[in-house]
Write an enzyme that holds these catalytic residues in place. Sequence first.
Site, PDB file in Angstrom:
ATOM      1  N   GLY A  55      -0.636  13.295   3.587  1.00  0.00           N
ATOM      2  CA  GLY A  55      -0.564  13.123   2.061  1.00  0.00           C
ATOM      3  C   GLY A  55       0.161  14.416   1.333  1.00  0.00           C
ATOM      4  O   GLY A  55      -0.650  15.574   1.821  1.00  0.00           O
ATOM      5  N   GLN A  60      -2.273   3.682   6.763  1.00  0.00           N
ATOM      6  CA  GLN A  60      -2.814   4.613   5.861  1.00  0.00           C
ATOM      7  C   GLN A  60      -3.557   3.566   4.787  1.00  0.00           C
ATOM      8  O   GLN A  60      -4.564   3.885   4.553  1.00  0.00           O
ATOM      9  CB  GLN A  60      -2.007   5.464   5.025  1.00  0.00           C
ATOM     10  CG  GLN A  60      -1.666   6.815   5.733  1.00  0.00           C
ATOM     11  CD  GLN A  60      -0.416   6.460   6.715  1.00  0.00           C
ATOM     12  OE1 GLN A  60       0.261   5.193   6.903  1.00  0.00           O
ATOM     13  NE2 GLN A  60       0.424   7.447   7.100  1.00  0.00           N
ATOM     14  N   ASP A  83       5.972  11.716  -1.873  1.00  0.00           N
ATOM     15  CA  ASP A  83       5.898  12.886  -0.863  1.00  0.00           C
ATOM     16  C   ASP A  83       6.896  13.922  -1.370  1.00  0.00           C
ATOM     17  O   ASP A  83       6.772  15.161  -1.157  1.00  0.00           O
ATOM     18  CB  ASP A  83       6.372  12.420   0.638  1.00  0.00           C
ATOM     19  CG  ASP A  83       5.153  11.596   0.970  1.00  0.00           C
ATOM     20  OD1 ASP A  83       4.383  11.905   1.616  1.00  0.00           O
ATOM     21  OD2 ASP A  83       5.108  10.191   0.804  1.00  0.00           O
TER      22      ASP A  83
HETATM   23  O1  MRU Z   1       2.416  10.140   6.568  1.00  0.00           O
HETATM   24  P1  MRU Z   1       1.483  10.539   5.371  1.00  0.00           P
HETATM   25  O2  MRU Z   1       0.243   9.639   5.509  1.00  0.00           O
HETATM   26  O3  MRU Z   1       1.418  12.195   5.300  1.00  0.00           O
HETATM   27  O4  MRU Z   1       2.209  10.102   4.049  1.00  0.00           O
HETATM   28  C1  MRU Z   1       1.959  10.250   3.009  1.00  0.00           C
HETATM   29  C2  MRU Z   1       1.461   9.069   2.161  1.00  0.00           C
HETATM   30  O5  MRU Z   1       0.184   8.838   2.393  1.00  0.00           O
HETATM   31  C3  MRU Z   1       2.380   8.381   1.067  1.00  0.00           C
HETATM   32  O6  MRU Z   1       3.513   8.396   1.373  1.00  0.00           O
HETATM   33  C4  MRU Z   1       1.752   8.619  -0.058  1.00  0.00           C
HETATM   34  O7  MRU Z   1       2.105   7.512  -0.704  1.00  0.00           O
HETATM   35  C5  MRU Z   1       2.213   9.837  -0.815  1.00  0.00           C
HETATM   36  S1  MRU Z   1       1.600  11.167  -0.578  1.00  0.00           S
HETATM   37  C6  MRU Z   1       0.402  11.292  -1.801  1.00  0.00           C
END
Ligand code: MRU
Length: 372
Positions: free
Chosen positions: A55, A209, A250
């Site tokens: 995240g 997730q 992200d």
């Molecule tokens: O691969 P991850 O779990 O690090 O991905 C990030 C996320 O959980 C999402 O894309 C999320 O919606 C945005 S990060 C706050």
Amino acid sequence: MKINGIPHRTIWPNPKNPREICIIDQRLLPHKVSIETLVTKEQATKAIKDMYVRGAGLIGATAGFGMYLASISAPDNLAEFDAYMAGYARILNNSRPTARNLKWAIDRIIRAMAGAENSDDKRRIAFATASEIADEDAEFCRRIGEHGLGLIQKISEKKKGQPVNILTHCNAGWLAFVDYGSATAPIYAARNAGIPVHVWVDETRPWNQGARLTAWELQQEGIANTLICDNTGGHLMQHGLVDMIIVGSDRTTHTGDVANKIGTYLKAVAAKDNNIPFYVALPSSTIDWELDKGHDIPIEQREEEEITSVMGLNDEGQITTVQLCAPGTRAANYGFDVTPARLVTGLITERGVVAAEKEKIHGLFAQGQTAL
Ligand code: MRU
């Protein structure tokens, strides 16, 4: 936010020994809450790369503390110290390519240490700045909640108090940040304001997730939610069962294009077709002020095994991974996609809700990026 009624953050220095950085190993959730301790820079890199932490916000906060851990093992000679830190910054920066908060946090620590005259001062500054990044992340998410609350409130008024149905993708909850979450903060704020809400949680293959983290954290907070597989959202939208969508990001370009977990774009397209507001909640640390086009955002590709196998609990209650496909099945694992600004109804930031347009975004952050 709470785990079994007890408030937690996702990362914190051990109060008895601040050289130990505590995290929750998210690879094991929701089946096991396991606290891990990071004491070396290598452990911090591994925690990010192998998704013990994930995240955007939490990746940034972990990177901040990773830089601090690196400073502890850096040589005292100043030139050598700086070279050592620059070398580690390069490695850390490559650990997850899409999340903007990673580079943002690394650069902030390097900038903060630049003026110090000796290595011990640099170490102190690295720790203080990493702690500031973590506190700020939590506070900005709290403010995102305050700004997003009004949007939910308006829908609730129109629905005359019937539950507001919010669809979310992936986990942009508190587990993806230090606290509150970005997409979930307005939901928690609505709950606190007595507004009935219900969340449709996309399972979010391949890492799940949504199924593993978002559903669990909402459950822990007593928020009504229903897990759906990733292909269900369009059907729900066509049948009037979704009032709004809130996702995280992200990396968001300063022109308003949004990179988020793979599958987000398809939800935005379906939302447009069904006239459903599509909001993206993000702190300003996620904004890329250099990239003009979402198309140029680096998209992480991960191991095939994340798609060809799945993790869960077996009959004996042990966490186990099973193979889903025939041996030799090839898979392409793109971690993120980009939703163009034209499909985004608005960005919910720590400074307020803004259109996903370059001028509006620059206007909101005209006095610099951070406000604490
Ligand atoms: O691969 P991850 O779990 O690090 O991905 C990030 C996320 O959980 C999402 O894309 C999320 O919606 C945005 S990060 C706050």
